[in-house]
Design a protein around this motif. Structure first.
Motif, short mmCIF file in Angstrom:
data_model
loop_
_atom_site.label_atom_id
_atom_site.label_comp_id
_atom_site.label_asym_id
_atom_site.label_seq_id
_atom_site.Cartn_x
_atom_site.Cartn_y
_atom_site.Cartn_z
N THR A 231 0.81 -1.22 0.00
CA THR A 231 0.00 0.00 0.00
C THR A 231 0.85 1.27 0.00
OG1 THR A 231 -0.19 -0.07 2.41
CG2 THR A 231 -1.96 -1.10 1.13
N ALA A 232 2.15 1.18 0.25
CA ALA A 232 3.02 2.36 0.20
C ALA A 232 3.35 2.74 -1.24
CB ALA A 232 4.31 2.10 0.97
N CYS A 233 3.08 1.86 -2.20
CA CYS A 233 3.44 2.09 -3.60
C CYS A 233 2.23 2.57 -4.41
CB CYS A 233 3.99 0.81 -4.22
SG CYS A 233 5.49 0.22 -3.41
N HIS A 234 2.53 3.08 -5.59
CA HIS A 234 1.51 3.51 -6.55
C HIS A 234 1.47 2.48 -7.67
CE1 HIS A 234 0.41 6.68 -9.87
NE2 HIS A 234 -0.50 5.74 -9.76
N TYR A 235 0.27 1.95 -7.96
CA TYR A 235 0.09 0.94 -9.00
C TYR A 235 -0.93 1.42 -10.02
CZ TYR A 235 2.35 -2.18 -5.70
OH TYR A 235 3.24 -2.75 -4.84
N GLU A 236 -0.77 0.92 -11.23
CA GLU A 236 -1.77 1.15 -12.26
C GLU A 236 -2.25 -0.23 -12.74
OE1 GLU A 236 -2.20 4.02 -15.96
OE2 GLU A 236 -0.84 2.33 -16.42
N ALA B 199 -1.69 6.18 -2.43
CA ALA B 199 -2.01 7.00 -1.26
C ALA B 199 -2.13 8.47 -1.66
CB ALA B 199 -0.95 6.83 -0.18
N ALA B 200 -1.41 8.88 -2.71
CA ALA B 200 -1.47 10.26 -3.20
C ALA B 200 -2.60 10.39 -4.23
CB ALA B 200 -0.14 10.65 -3.84
N PRO B 201 -3.30 11.51 -4.25
CA PRO B 201 -4.39 11.70 -5.22
C PRO B 201 -3.91 11.52 -6.67
CG PRO B 201 -4.41 13.44 -3.58
CD PRO B 201 -3.15 12.67 -3.36
N GLN B 202 -4.75 10.88 -7.48
CA GLN B 202 -4.45 10.62 -8.88
C GLN B 202 -5.65 11.04 -9.73
OE1 GLN B 202 -1.40 9.42 -9.83
NE2 GLN B 202 -0.90 9.52 -7.65
N PRO B 203 -5.41 11.48 -10.96
CA PRO B 203 -6.54 11.81 -11.84
C PRO B 203 -7.24 10.55 -12.36
CG PRO B 203 -4.48 12.05 -13.02
CD PRO B 203 -4.13 11.73 -11.59
N GLY B 204 -8.48 10.67 -12.72
CA GLY B 204 -9.22 9.54 -13.31
C GLY B 204 -9.69 8.55 -12.27
#
Length: 182
Positions: A79-84, A134-139
């Motif tokens: 959960t500390a990472c950003h995934y797509e 955890a950080a806001p992302q568009p879409g």
């Protein structure tokens, strides 16, 4: 000798179920599924895996469920990472994507959101992209609370995939790509 055999058998089965590997399981890229878990002829390991997670399996006519605890590169989802999660979804009347902790508890982000449905997701033509961060992302974005590992559940309801004799190939399921980690 009986106690050693019993203890060894229980430990072996627990390890299989804990590591998401068991007879009856199929792997499609980072996604795993127990395709016959809800069928009358389901194998005992599939049933035990579902029971351990506290999940009621869908029967083949209802749909299919896939789970991912790792990304495309084989790293554990954190959960500390950003995934797509991106790609085309297989045909289905509806689908849901939900986040869980490895022990099967629903993982809610700071907003209380724990997933997406096909009715809510924004599409760019046939391609779909959902951000987990955890950080806001568009879409399409599912906010994460940074507190450990996660499992992504992707369920397809009323899909022709459930009627196929063979499991879908990995190219028909979305990819899970790590965008970055702090």
């Amino acid at each position: 000798m009986l106690a050693v055999g019993l203890t060894g058998g229980i430990a072996f089965t627990w390890t299989l179920l804990d590591r998401w590997i068991a007879p009856g399981m199929t792997r499609h890229g980072p996604w795993v599924s127990w395709l016959k878990a809800g069928a009358p002829d389901a194998d005992p390991y599939s049933l035990a895996a579902m029971a351990r997670r506290g999940e009621i399996p869908m029967t083949p006519p209802e749909g299919l469920a896939f789970f991912a605890s790792r990304d495309d590169a084989g790293s554990a989802l954190d959960t500390a990472c950003h995934y797509e999660i991106a790609g085309s979804m297989p045909p289905a009347r509806a689908w849901t994507m939900t986040l869980y902790s490895p022990d099967g508890r629903l993982r809610r982000g700071p907003s209380g959101r724990s997933g997406f449905t096909s009715a809510e997701a924004l599409h760019d033509g046939p391609r779909l992209a959902i951000q987990l961060s955890a950080a806001p992302q568009p879409g399409n974005w599912i906010p994460l609370t940074v507190d450990g590992r996660m499992v992504v559940a992707l369920r397809f309801y009323d899909t022709p995939l459930s009627a196929e004799a063979a499991a879908p190939d990995a190219g028909r399921l979305p990819s899970i790509r790590r965008v970055g980690c702090p």
